[in-house]
Design an enzyme around this catalytic site. Structure first.
Site, PDB file in Angstrom:
ATOM      1  N   HIS A 194      -7.362  -6.053  -0.545  1.00 41.30           N
ATOM      2  CA  HIS A 194      -6.241  -5.126  -0.627  1.00 41.30           C
ATOM      3  C   HIS A 194      -4.921  -5.885  -0.621  1.00 41.30           C
ATOM      4  O   HIS A 194      -4.629  -6.623   0.324  1.00 41.30           O
ATOM      5  CB  HIS A 194      -6.304  -4.167   0.549  1.00 41.30           C
ATOM      6  CG  HIS A 194      -5.288  -3.077   0.523  1.00 41.30           C
ATOM      7  ND1 HIS A 194      -4.883  -2.448  -0.640  1.00 41.30           N
ATOM      8  CD2 HIS A 194      -4.588  -2.488   1.527  1.00 41.30           C
ATOM      9  CE1 HIS A 194      -3.991  -1.517  -0.338  1.00 41.30           C
ATOM     10  NE2 HIS A 194      -3.784  -1.534   0.961  1.00 41.30           N
ATOM     11  N   SER A 206       0.832  -1.199   0.000  1.00 42.00           N
ATOM     12  CA  SER A 206       0.000   0.000   0.000  1.00 42.00           C
ATOM     13  C   SER A 206       0.871   1.254   0.000  1.00 42.00           C
ATOM     14  O   SER A 206       1.702   1.416  -0.888  1.00 42.00           O
ATOM     15  CB  SER A 206      -0.938  -0.059   1.210  1.00 42.00           C
ATOM     16  OG  SER A 206      -2.041   0.786   1.072  1.00 42.00           O
ATOM     17  N   ASP A 212      -8.941  -4.132  -6.000  1.00 42.09           N
ATOM     18  CA  ASP A 212      -8.390  -3.608  -4.752  1.00 42.09           C
ATOM     19  C   ASP A 212      -9.172  -2.360  -4.348  1.00 42.09           C
ATOM     20  O   ASP A 212      -9.293  -1.421  -5.129  1.00 42.09           O
ATOM     21  CB  ASP A 212      -6.908  -3.255  -4.940  1.00 42.09           C
ATOM     22  CG  ASP A 212      -6.194  -2.966  -3.631  1.00 42.09           C
ATOM     23  OD1 ASP A 212      -6.747  -2.213  -2.802  1.00 42.09           O
ATOM     24  OD2 ASP A 212      -5.086  -3.479  -3.442  1.00 42.09           O
TER      25      ASP A 212
END
Length: 510
Positions: A480, A228, A452
């Protein structure tokens, strides 16, 4: 990448799943065994002029839980003034299980900005493949401004509760004024309590810290797995130190060329895509929210509308406002296995019960019965407001509202107004959107997941295309990030690259 008001990700999902976390209070079990200390006698790789004392320090690694060692590292507050004030970074190391064939160190970052890498490292036995644990020392650290490193501090528990519960998609001037006042008070509290640190928590500063850590452990090149926001941190490192890049995996990628507005809108639409997937799955199971995708989405929207008009009781002192409901809806979208929890919580909410929704919102924001376990709700603003120019005023937000609403009526306004803290922030942004090429770096693996919710797939495509040596792994799936998400194709490609150093020759679809 997380929203300005949302501070969850892979780390939070993993911990809710039951992985144990060793706290700082547990970091006192005596000295480490023979694997403690620096693996080498001197730092590896080039040392920037003036930073010799930081690269040459020898941290005291001590036991801090079963199979873990922790240490505190000193870095400059301001890298342009290395002789000036310093701050601390806290790190946790999981020594390689097979010392005789140890490859080096694998640095891991769970995202955020604001998530604790120290906590994330404690879950390494659950989140990394066994072969990686055998061959690598695994190190997670709290980046500057975060957790057990020198932290950004702003609000107490009651103040954070109030800020997070404030209407995040105001409908009139009174609600706008209230939201702006809360964000202004938040920004002022950050300046009052952490003013000297705020100008120095940028992603570039944090990337320079990584190179100090790399040098200290004696690795000539950086091996890194970032999730991320951690992909932006890793890409920034590659831009600053391309010759020091070893094996980098950037999972759930952020596109550094995008503006804050582009990011916010794309993320709002990403949550829509993920919620659509949840609704289709729910309807296919004849769930209690409806027998069709349209009915399930209508149930979620009904809940959002009702909690905007009147907060729900939760059985405690805190009510469930619309803002907290949004957090509760978004959180389970990060991991498909949590979708049944979302279904149950929404159904309860429509019955006038807010406890299960509040529990999801609290898990998202790291809220425990004793208060907030970390400072990620504060650090995320400190980093994001410094990294990117966002909305500059209430008037600026109003001028963009129609665009955000048109792109994502459900989540767009929420993400727009969630940037009001940056409009009031005491430190001006220093970063600017730009493509990262990392010319001269070895192959860098980028992973994107097609649905995602937090880092849209297009961002991974964008980053892989910008990097001179980028290779894209596409995971067709939900949730995710892609590694250790139940896709053997992704896992095999990632672990082969990290263990053998050979990146896929071409992009891969899994």
């Amino acid at each position: 990448m997380k929203t300005r008001r949302v501070v969850a990700g892979l780390l939070v999902v993993a911990l809710v799943g039951g992985c144990g976390v060793a706290t700082r209070a547990q970091d006192a079990e005596g000295p480490s065994g023979p694997t403690g200390g620096n693996p080498t006698n001197a730092p590896a790789g080039p040392i920037p002029v003036g930073l010799e004392k930081f690269y040459q320090q020898r941290p005291a690694w001590e036991r801090c839980g079963s199979g873990s060692q922790c240490a505190t590292i000193t870095v400059p507050l301001d890298y342009t003034k290395p002789a000036g004030d310093t701050i601390e970074l806290r790190a946790r190391r999981i020594p390689a299980r097979d010392r005789s064939s140890r490859i080096g160190t694998l640095f891991i970052n769970p995202g955020g900005p604001g998530a604790s890498g120290v906590q994330f490292a404690s879950s390494a036995p659950f989140s990394l493949g066994a072969a990686l644990l055998r061959k690598f020392d695994v190190i997670g650290w709290d980046p500057r401004g975060v957790g057990d490193s020198t932290p950004v501090r702003c609000l107490d528990t009651e103040e954070q509760d109030k800020l997070l519960a404030t209407d995040g998609s105001p409908d009139d001037e009174t609600e706008i004024s209230t939201l702006n006042a809360e964000n202004k008070a938040f920004a002022q509290a950050c300046e009052r309590r952490s003013g000297n640190l705020l100008p120095h928590v940028s992603t570039e500063d944090a990337a320079r810290d990584i190179d100090v850590l790399r040098g200290i452990v004696g690795d000539a090149e950086l091996n890194y797995l970032g999730y991320s926001y951690g992909t932006f941190l890793g890409a920034t490192y590659a831009e600053l130190f391309p010759k020091n890049v070893g094996r980098l995996v950037l999972d759930g990628a952020v596109d550094p060329s995008k503006t804050a507005e582009q990011n916010n809108i794309a993320q709002a639409k990403g949550f829509d895509v993920a919620l659509d997937a949840f609704a289709e799955d729910c309807a296919a199971r004849s769930c209690q929210l409806g027998g069709s995708k349209t009915e399930v989405l209508a149930a979620v929207d009904k809940l959002l509308t009702e909690t905007d008009a009147k907060p729900l009781p939760t059985g405690g002192d805190r009510e469930l406002t619309q803002a907290l409901t949004v957090l509760a809806v978004i959180f389970p979208l990060y991991q498909k296995e949590a979708w049944p929890q979302l279904e149950e919580a929404v159904a309860n909410g429509l019955e006038g019960k807010g406890a299960k929704l509040l529990a999801l919102a609290d898990a998202f924001t790291d809220r425990t019965p004793r208060g907030y376990a970390g400072n990620q709700n504060e650090a995320i603003y400190a980093v994001n407001c410094l990294d990117r120019q966002d909305i500059t005023s209430v008037a600026d937000a109003k001028s963009k509202l129609a665009k955000y609403t048109a792109e994502s009526p459900r989540f767009g306004p929420y993400l727009l107004w969630g940037s009001l803290a940056c409009a009031n922030w005491p430190v001006k942004p220093t970063g600017k959107p730009h493509p990262i090429k990392a010319t001269g770096a070895k192959p860098i693996v980028v992973i994107g997941t097609t649905r995602d919710p937090a880092t849209p797939y297009a961002w991974a495509v964008g980053l892989a295309g910008q990097l001179d040596s980028g290779v894209l792994i596409t995971r067709d799936g939900d949730g995710h990030t892609g590694y250790k998400a139940g896709n053997p194709c992704v896992d095999s490609a990632v672990e082969s690259y990290l263990l053998q150093g050979s990146a896929p020759a071409t992009d891969i679809e899994c």
